[in-house]
Design a protein around this motif. Sequence first.
Motif, PDB file in Angstrom:
ATOM      1  N   GLN A   1     -42.764  68.259 163.991  1.00 15.29           N
ATOM      2  CA  GLN A   1     -42.830  66.811 163.817  1.00 15.29           C
ATOM      3  C   GLN A   1     -41.445  66.253 163.528  1.00 15.29           C
ATOM      4  OE1 GLN A   1     -45.990  66.857 160.620  1.00 15.29           O
ATOM      5  NE2 GLN A   1     -46.729  65.110 161.824  1.00 15.29           N
TER       6      GLN A   1
ATOM      7  N   VAL B   1     -47.042  61.198 157.083  1.00 18.21           N
ATOM      8  CA  VAL B   1     -48.159  62.084 156.720  1.00 18.21           C
ATOM      9  C   VAL B   1     -48.180  62.329 155.218  1.00 18.21           C
ATOM     10  CG1 VAL B   1     -49.075  64.430 156.934  1.00 18.21           C
ATOM     11  CG2 VAL B   1     -48.347  63.186 158.979  1.00 18.21           C
TER      12      VAL B   1
ATOM     13  N   ARG C   1     -58.119  65.216 162.848  1.00 21.19           N
ATOM     14  CA  ARG C   1     -56.878  64.547 162.444  1.00 21.19           C
ATOM     15  C   ARG C   1     -56.968  63.040 162.660  1.00 21.19           C
ATOM     16  NH1 ARG C   1     -54.600  69.144 164.800  1.00 21.19           N
ATOM     17  NH2 ARG C   1     -53.808  68.071 166.666  1.00 21.19           N
TER      18      ARG C   1
ATOM     19  N   TYR D   1     -59.606  67.719 155.389  1.00 25.53           N
ATOM     20  CA  TYR D   1     -59.270  68.066 156.773  1.00 25.53           C
ATOM     21  C   TYR D   1     -59.111  69.574 156.929  1.00 25.53           C
ATOM     22  CZ  TYR D   1     -56.266  69.289 160.645  1.00 25.53           C
ATOM     23  OH  TYR D   1     -55.737  69.924 161.740  1.00 25.53           O
TER      24      TYR D   1
ATOM     25  N   LYS E   1     -56.365  65.278 152.968  1.00 26.14           N
ATOM     26  CA  LYS E   1     -55.783  66.415 153.693  1.00 26.14           C
ATOM     27  C   LYS E   1     -56.503  67.721 153.347  1.00 26.14           C
ATOM     28  CE  LYS E   1     -51.467  65.045 152.699  1.00 26.14           C
ATOM     29  NZ  LYS E   1     -50.008  64.839 152.682  1.00 26.14           N
TER      30      LYS E   1
ATOM     31  N   LEU F   1     -58.787  61.814 159.893  1.00 28.93           N
ATOM     32  CA  LEU F   1     -57.923  61.782 158.721  1.00 28.93           C
ATOM     33  C   LEU F   1     -57.265  60.412 158.577  1.00 28.93           C
ATOM     34  CD1 LEU F   1     -56.469  63.263 156.383  1.00 28.93           C
ATOM     35  CD2 LEU F   1     -54.854  64.159 158.078  1.00 28.93           C
ATOM     36  N   VAL F   2     -56.913  59.805 159.693  1.00 28.24           N
ATOM     37  CA  VAL F   2     -56.317  58.464 159.658  1.00 28.24           C
ATOM     38  C   VAL F   2     -57.326  57.436 159.164  1.00 28.24           C
ATOM     39  CG1 VAL F   2     -55.356  56.587 161.052  1.00 28.24           C
ATOM     40  CG2 VAL F   2     -54.634  58.949 161.463  1.00 28.24           C
TER      41      VAL F   2
ATOM     42  N   VAL G   1     -50.052  61.881 162.775  1.00 27.00           N
ATOM     43  CA  VAL G   1     -50.982  63.008 162.599  1.00 27.00           C
ATOM     44  C   VAL G   1     -51.226  63.801 163.881  1.00 27.00           C
ATOM     45  CG1 VAL G   1     -52.176  61.801 160.729  1.00 27.00           C
ATOM     46  CG2 VAL G   1     -53.126  61.715 163.064  1.00 27.00           C
TER      47      VAL G   1
ATOM     48  N   ASP H   1     -42.367  61.004 161.019  1.00 30.16           N
ATOM     49  CA  ASP H   1     -43.784  61.374 161.054  1.00 30.16           C
ATOM     50  C   ASP H   1     -44.163  62.231 159.851  1.00 30.16           C
ATOM     51  OD1 ASP H   1     -44.174  59.950 163.345  1.00 30.16           O
ATOM     52  OD2 ASP H   1     -44.115  61.673 164.697  1.00 30.16           O
TER      53      ASP H   1
ATOM     54  N   TYR I   1     -49.591  67.003 163.410  1.00 32.81           N
ATOM     55  CA  TYR I   1     -49.696  67.566 162.061  1.00 32.81           C
ATOM     56  C   TYR I   1     -50.565  68.829 162.128  1.00 32.81           C
ATOM     57  CZ  TYR I   1     -51.532  68.001 157.268  1.00 32.81           C
ATOM     58  OH  TYR I   1     -51.919  68.480 156.051  1.00 32.81           O
TER      59      TYR I   1
END
Length: 468
Positions: free
Chosen positions: A406, A414, A441, A425, A422, A444-445, A397, A410, A400
């Motif tokens: 990317q 994502v 981000r 986000y 997402k 987001l994880v 991310v 990766d 991202y």
Amino acid sequence: MEWRTLLSPRRERESSGRSKSADLRSEFEKDYHRIIGSASFRRLQDKTQVFPLDKSDFIRTRLTHSLEVSSLGKSLGQNIGENILKFRRNSGFTPQMKEDISHILECAGLIHDIGNPPFGHFGEIAIREWFAGNLPELSFGGRRVEDMLSEQMKQDFYHFEGNAQALRLVTKLHYLVDEHGMNLTYALLNTIIKYPVPSTGIRMDSGNIKDKKMGYYLADEEIFRKVTETTGAGNNRHPLTYILEAADDLAYKTADIEDAFVKGFITYYTLERELAPLEQNYPESPFKPLEKLRKLYERGQKKGVSNPESYAVKNWIVSAQGFLISCATFGFTSNYESIMAGTFGHDLFHGTYGEKLMDLLGDMAYRRVFSSMEIYKMEVAESAILDNLMNKLVRAVLYYDTDVRQDTIDKRVVSFISDNYKNAYRLQAKGKSEAEKLYLRLLLVTDYVCGMTDSYAKRLYQEMNGII
């Protein structure tokens, strides 16, 4: 604080009002149906309370634990509401408020753990430790990530907390109709905020229970302010939060003992030995825990049950819960004025006959279960799973939604992340600085990881590492 505003039925998105006349439910009863119909609530059935990835049908999950907390919270709400009415502790308190309190607590019990990551409370520790060990080493565009983030942003990760994640999930991540999540009432949202302080406001030495952990992320400060200003709680604990916490503590401390008995970590005779000093040191207590346990054993023998030890332990748990409910009720009503003033800094068992029993149950579970070789082995495996997932997801991310290209892997990693997360986000990232987007981000994880069940986390780890 006043009950009139504390029990606010307001929501972020108000209903159109066209069908109100046909729906006789209160706003808090509507919350209940929003919760039990949600995927986030259903996922609790595959998040374990104490024994992650256990194959036993008896052992409690986060779902069964949440149902127990919901039931206990509702009972406590009814007891306390009736006491306020009977002794006229507040002239503005009405029978409808008593009903509303019970419904709010019933709902709060269902969602109080909804933001917790897989693998129980150890999952929270593993995520905190991952950030402590890895965030200082991360770089973005040639700069240290730590240097880009504000102090509160960094502390949000270093003090990662399932309670704060619960508020985030129900207000933003459960994308049902729009960006307002489940769109629950403000009274309910305020009830689940156990710690009304930011990550930079944690004060372990303050002596006040509300300052022990963080209650909301910087990303969710706006909704926190809206909720607490509307209810009038401000930076104080909402009075119902004390009741929710008591129901939670009561549920897990008694359940841990029952689960430990079933798993063989403790026996009837272990419990007998543990309770003996408590009864000797506090003879004035109206509940005689050792005496009650032995009487239940004798009753089991007279009934001719096949296992009088099991009969005694399981029925003793029920008796202890009844006693502790009365203690929590007394704890609230005897401290009513300071709770309503926002100055009470303890849990509801503090200073009651139940305090020492609660302490003993927690200590016994720690010594005989959580410090056991079996649990340690589980936690080592769980740590390996979460560390690996965090490594891959954070790397994926970092760039991202930026102009930096990317790599192929990766992009695929994502793509695993739910579109709900997402979407949340992207909504929050609009018009934000590069540093704020980077912070979101990383959130987001944690959003994605906390949404995982135990078995999904294990399966994703195996699939991402080619373990068949």
